[in-house]
Design a protein around this motif. Structure first.
Motif, short mmCIF file in Angstrom:
data_model
loop_
_atom_site.label_atom_id
_atom_site.label_comp_id
_atom_site.label_asym_id
_atom_site.label_seq_id
_atom_site.Cartn_x
_atom_site.Cartn_y
_atom_site.Cartn_z
N ASP A 5 34.65 38.44 42.34
CA ASP A 5 35.38 39.55 41.73
C ASP A 5 34.39 40.68 41.51
OD1 ASP A 5 37.88 38.12 41.44
OD2 ASP A 5 36.88 36.97 39.86
N VAL A 7 33.32 44.59 40.36
CA VAL A 7 33.61 45.77 39.54
C VAL A 7 32.68 46.90 39.98
CG1 VAL A 7 33.68 46.75 37.23
CG2 VAL A 7 34.31 44.36 37.58
N LEU A 9 31.52 50.72 39.14
CA LEU A 9 31.55 51.81 38.16
C LEU A 9 31.31 53.13 38.89
CD1 LEU A 9 31.71 52.80 35.26
CD2 LEU A 9 29.27 52.31 35.02
N SER A 35 38.47 40.16 44.50
CA SER A 35 39.23 41.23 43.87
C SER A 35 38.30 42.41 43.64
CB SER A 35 39.84 40.77 42.54
OG SER A 35 38.82 40.55 41.57
N THR A 37 37.82 45.88 41.13
CA THR A 37 38.18 46.77 40.03
C THR A 37 37.26 47.98 40.07
OG1 THR A 37 38.93 44.94 38.63
CG2 THR A 37 38.36 47.01 37.53
N ILE A 38 37.85 49.15 40.12
CA ILE A 38 37.09 50.40 40.12
C ILE A 38 37.24 51.03 38.74
CG2 ILE A 38 36.78 52.65 41.22
CD1 ILE A 38 38.58 51.38 43.56
N VAL A 39 36.14 51.23 38.05
CA VAL A 39 36.18 51.87 36.73
C VAL A 39 35.73 53.32 36.91
CG1 VAL A 39 35.35 51.82 34.36
CG2 VAL A 39 35.66 49.68 35.62
N ARG A 79 42.24 47.57 41.47
CA ARG A 79 42.65 48.04 40.15
C ARG A 79 41.75 49.21 39.77
NH1 ARG A 79 41.18 45.83 34.81
NH2 ARG A 79 42.85 46.21 33.31
#
Length: 224
Positions: A5, A7, A9, A35, A37-39, A79
């Motif tokens: 997963d 992430v 940033l 997966s 996730t883009i913050v 996301r």
């Protein structure tokens, strides 16, 4: 990356950095991320979210199209987490290939308000109706003040449309501040209407060309 997963940033307030970051984001799913996730705490083009006259470009939609081109990972769409976006309806600018999650930093302000002396004297002010629509539901139980802003060239004229700041510690709340002209005018009208103290909170303090220096000697009690 493969099977994990991931992430990412992101920071895209500088257009020169957008391409290199998108190149990495697009590659993540192809390298087997389970997966993604883009913050993106600050959505830099979000203030231009509508067309007022023909020929204007909705840059918020343009950047949303770029994110929507992110390939699917093993678990589906990426996301995208954004904090206090300028207008909540901008979530509909994204295609189904990315799932926007609209987060907020307002809870950090509410923690600070609880620590203030005389918290019962606090009133929440919004510099325009857009800020009121965006944030007023977070502050049920506080007196609220709505200001009205009119632009005349580079000049901003701010008046109090609703609410009474008299004898209150007024806390002005907004999603972002650029040069701070509107915030400055809102501060002045609150003091003129009898506020005993004025503070301000913004999630994103942009302050181009070191315009933050204007507030170092300002009459604000706190600037969060």
């Amino acid at each position: 990356i493969r099977g994990n997963d991931v992430v990412f940033l992101a920071s895209m307030e500088n257009p020169r950095n957008i391409f290199e970051q998108l190149s990495v984001i697009y590659a993540m799913p192809r390298y087997g991320a389970r997966s993604l996730t883009i913050v993106l705490p600050y959505f830099p083009t979000a203030t231009k979210d509508r067309v007022d006259e023909e020929g204007e470009i909705v840059t918020a939609k343009t950047l949303a199209r770029m994110f929507s081109a992110t390939p699917l990972s093993m678990h589906g769409p990426a996301r995208l987490v954004i904090f206090d976006i300028h207008a909540l309806q901008e979530r509909f600018y994204f295609d189904d290939t990315v799932v926007p999650h609209m987060a907020s930093a307002i809870h950090l302000l509410k923690e600070q308000l609880a620590l203030q002396d005389g918290p019962d004297d606090i009133a929440i002010a919004f510099p325009d109706e857009g800020a009121w629509k965006r944030f007023h539901r977070f502050f049920e139980g506080y007196p609220q003040i709505i200001c009205h802003k009119v632009r005349q060239g580079d000049k901003r004229i701010v008046t109090i449309k609703e609410g009474d700041p008299r004898d209150c510690h007024v806390v002005i709340v907004d999603d972002l501040v650029m040069t701070g002209g509107t915030l400055d005018e809102c501060t002045k009208v609150c003091f003129a209407a009898g506020a005993k103290k004025v503070s301000a909170f913004v999630t994103h303090a942009v302050f181009p060309q070191e315009s933050w220096k204007h507030f170092v000697k300002d009459k604000l009690d706190n600037f969060w």
